[in-house]
Design an enzyme around this catalytic site. Structure first.
Site, mmCIF file in Angstrom:
data_model
loop_
_atom_site.group_PDB
_atom_site.id
_atom_site.type_symbol
_atom_site.label_atom_id
_atom_site.label_comp_id
_atom_site.label_asym_id
_atom_site.label_seq_id
_atom_site.Cartn_x
_atom_site.Cartn_y
_atom_site.Cartn_z
ATOM 1 N N LYS A 1 136.260 -43.641 32.205
ATOM 2 C CA LYS A 1 136.296 -44.943 31.519
ATOM 3 C C LYS A 1 135.524 -44.897 30.203
ATOM 4 O O LYS A 1 136.014 -45.358 29.175
ATOM 5 C CB LYS A 1 135.675 -46.038 32.403
ATOM 6 C CG LYS A 1 136.407 -46.306 33.680
ATOM 7 C CD LYS A 1 135.825 -47.519 34.389
ATOM 8 C CE LYS A 1 134.362 -47.361 34.732
ATOM 9 N NZ LYS A 1 134.077 -46.693 35.997
ATOM 10 N N ARG B 1 133.060 -56.115 38.930
ATOM 11 C CA ARG B 1 133.162 -55.268 40.106
ATOM 12 C C ARG B 1 133.306 -56.110 41.373
ATOM 13 O O ARG B 1 133.483 -55.554 42.449
ATOM 14 C CB ARG B 1 131.916 -54.391 40.235
ATOM 15 C CG ARG B 1 132.024 -53.063 39.498
ATOM 16 C CD ARG B 1 130.634 -52.436 39.458
ATOM 17 N NE ARG B 1 130.593 -51.008 39.552
ATOM 18 C CZ ARG B 1 130.275 -50.216 38.512
ATOM 19 N NH1 ARG B 1 130.087 -50.730 37.330
ATOM 20 N NH2 ARG B 1 130.162 -48.929 38.699
ATOM 21 N N ARG C 1 121.547 -38.148 34.644
ATOM 22 C CA ARG C 1 121.652 -39.363 35.468
ATOM 23 C C ARG C 1 121.368 -39.012 36.920
ATOM 24 O O ARG C 1 122.089 -38.207 37.512
ATOM 25 C CB ARG C 1 123.057 -39.964 35.334
ATOM 26 C CG ARG C 1 123.242 -40.783 34.082
ATOM 27 C CD ARG C 1 124.639 -41.340 33.979
ATOM 28 N NE ARG C 1 125.054 -42.116 35.159
ATOM 29 C CZ ARG C 1 126.145 -42.887 35.168
ATOM 30 N NH1 ARG C 1 126.897 -42.993 34.078
ATOM 31 N NH2 ARG C 1 126.475 -43.557 36.250
ATOM 32 N N ARG D 1 128.915 -44.213 45.775
ATOM 33 C CA ARG D 1 129.384 -45.010 44.639
ATOM 34 C C ARG D 1 130.903 -45.141 44.658
ATOM 35 O O ARG D 1 131.449 -46.212 44.399
ATOM 36 C CB ARG D 1 128.916 -44.379 43.319
ATOM 37 C CG ARG D 1 127.456 -44.676 43.026
ATOM 38 C CD ARG D 1 126.878 -43.738 41.987
ATOM 39 N NE ARG D 1 127.528 -43.854 40.683
ATOM 40 C CZ ARG D 1 127.533 -42.885 39.768
ATOM 41 N NH1 ARG D 1 126.951 -41.727 40.013
ATOM 42 N NH2 ARG D 1 128.120 -43.080 38.615
HETATM 43 P P1 AMP Z 1 128.444 -47.164 36.096
HETATM 44 O O1 AMP Z 1 127.783 -46.531 34.927
HETATM 45 O O2 AMP Z 1 129.489 -48.166 35.685
HETATM 46 O O3 AMP Z 1 128.940 -46.184 37.108
HETATM 47 O O4 AMP Z 1 127.325 -48.052 36.820
HETATM 48 C C1 AMP Z 1 126.157 -47.442 37.359
HETATM 49 C C2 AMP Z 1 125.451 -48.436 38.276
HETATM 50 O O5 AMP Z 1 125.082 -49.608 37.568
HETATM 51 C C3 AMP Z 1 126.270 -48.937 39.444
HETATM 52 O O6 AMP Z 1 126.278 -48.038 40.539
HETATM 53 C C4 AMP Z 1 125.544 -50.234 39.774
HETATM 54 O O7 AMP Z 1 124.349 -49.991 40.475
HETATM 55 C C5 AMP Z 1 125.163 -50.742 38.401
HETATM 56 N N1 AMP Z 1 126.246 -51.608 37.867
HETATM 57 C C6 AMP Z 1 127.010 -51.377 36.745
HETATM 58 N N2 AMP Z 1 127.897 -52.374 36.551
HETATM 59 C C7 AMP Z 1 127.716 -53.260 37.565
HETATM 60 C C8 AMP Z 1 128.335 -54.470 37.935
HETATM 61 N N3 AMP Z 1 129.356 -54.995 37.242
HETATM 62 N N4 AMP Z 1 127.886 -55.120 39.039
HETATM 63 C C9 AMP Z 1 126.870 -54.617 39.753
HETATM 64 N N5 AMP Z 1 126.268 -53.468 39.478
HETATM 65 C C10 AMP Z 1 126.660 -52.777 38.391
#
Ligand code: AMP
Length: 369
Positions: free
Chosen positions: A193, A268, A313, A325
């Site tokens: 993404k 989400r 990360r 995840r």
């Molecule tokens: P990502 O970089 O999108 O994979 O997000 C990493 C982490 O950020 C996720 O595993 C959640 O803990 C948190 N996170 C990101 N976006 C959201 C969201 N829309 N709602 C809740 N948690 C989020």
């Protein structure tokens, strides 16, 4: 939302509300007029719908006729001269109710009063479905006003924009903000993404908001939001909705002039999707599409472990956190597929292949919106 010629319009007054307004107007008019037989005079073209619906509701006998305003251009160099045409009936001694779809500046009323001065009618009443008090600059009394509305351009229910829109049974209001393209870029962690969003934001001049990135930025800067988010993120769990929604709203507000957004990692949950719709609504806008990158689980785990070697990360370093995840993604967010499918906005795109090929597939979807 609808598009007529080059402009966009949003729903403003429903058919049901119009119906209720007409009921009230009919009740007021018939109460005043009593047993006399009124002549309703509609002013074409716009009034055809309101006249038709109003006289059907009128509880007693009435007569109906129409007149039209014709412009004679070029008589004086600067202004058009308007004349009413079509008044052939003798209205001496009659109770006449002029029926307009809308009265804004009131210019038409000048002409109406001028013509009817010589008709020896018993009474002349003015009724209008809509009235724009902010635009009105005449002293003529309006006897029956269905609804006062702001001074914004409307279409539908007889009213047109360059010929279009008269046939629509409800009323739409012009959208004043520029048309935005708002995309939700969707896909499990590692689907690409972020990479694709970087290409798309350049190509379509959009603002990219990745909630994950915003959280990570806050963690790095040790903000209160960052500290709160970290406890969830480290475990691969979702940050609570209200925290995330507030943060997202603030990010959107920071970009008030944006031509559109790519939302990455948001929404989400259903609650987040609903809050996003509300937010877009306040901007006279909407989400145009949810585009989901589709990639197999094992490919994802492989990609993320590789990214973890260089990204630093912590949630990319451990296979079980990664699988949690991915699991969270399907468990909690697959409902969003239903949410956007129900609005006909879901587009699945194959996320396996070269970065370029995937960008092309995504662009094909966006170009067709
Ligand atoms: P990502 O970089 O999108 O994979 O997000 C990493 C982490 O950020 C996720 O595993 C959640 O803990 C948190 N996170 C990101 N976006 C959201 C969201 N829309 N709602 C809740 N948690 C989020």
């Amino acid at each position: 939302m609808i598009k007529l010629h080059d402009k966009y319009f949003k729903p403003f007054i429903s058919a049901k509300e119009i119906d209720a307004i007409l009921d009230k107007m009919v009740a007021d008019i018939s109460k005043d007029i009593g047993d006399e037989i009124p002549v309703f005079v509609g002013i074409l073209n716009g009034s055809f719908m309101v006249v038709s619906d109003l006289v059907k509701k009128y509880p007693k006998p009435c007569e109906v006729t129409f007149i039209k305003l014709a412009s004679y251009e070029g008589v004086k160099s600067t202004e058009d001269i308007q004349r009413l045409i079509g008044l052939t009936q003798d209205l001496t001694g009659r109770t006449v109710v002029i029926l307009e779809d809308i009265i804004d500046t009131g210019n038409t009323l000048n002409e109406v009063h001028r013509i009817f001065k010589n008709e020896n009618v018993k009474t002349l009443k003015i009724a209008t479905l809509f009235h724009k008090p902010e635009a009105y600059n005449k002293d003529f009394k309006l006897h029956y006003v269905g609804k006062e509305i702001p001074n914004k351009f409307i279409v539908g229910y007889g009213l047109d924009y360059n010929g279009l829109g008269r046939d629509i049974p409800e009323v739409y209001q012009i959208k004043e903000t520029q048309h935005m393209i708002n995309l939700v870029l969707f896909g499990p962690p590692g689907a690409g993404k972020g990479t694709q969003a970087n290409f798309l934001k350049e190509k379509y001049n959009l603002v990219h908001i990745s909630t994950g990135d915003v959280f990570r930025f806050n963690i790095k800067n040790e903000t209160a939001l960052g500290m709160l988010a970290k406890s969830y993120m480290d475990k691969g769990e979702l940050v609570p909705d209200q925290v995330t929604i507030d943060m997202l709203n603030a990010e959107v507000e920071k970009n008030a002039d944006a031509k559109g957004f790519i939302f990455d990692g948001f929404p989400r949950t259903n609650a987040q999707a609903e809050s996003l719709d509300k937010l877009m609504d306040t901007k006279d806008s909407q989400i145009n599409a949810m585009i989901a990158l589709e990639v197999d689980d094992d490919v994802l785990v492989e990609r993320l472990l590789k990214r973890g070697e260089t990204s630093g990360r912590p949630d990319d370093a451990n296979e079980s956190v990664i699988r949690t995840r991915i699991g969270e993604y399907y468990k909690k967010t697959a409902v969003l597929k239903d949410y956007y499918s129900a609005q006909d906005k879901y587009y699945g795109v194959d996320g396996v292949g070269s970065i370029e090929d995937i960008t092309k597939r995504l662009s094909a979807v966006i170009d067709n919106l």
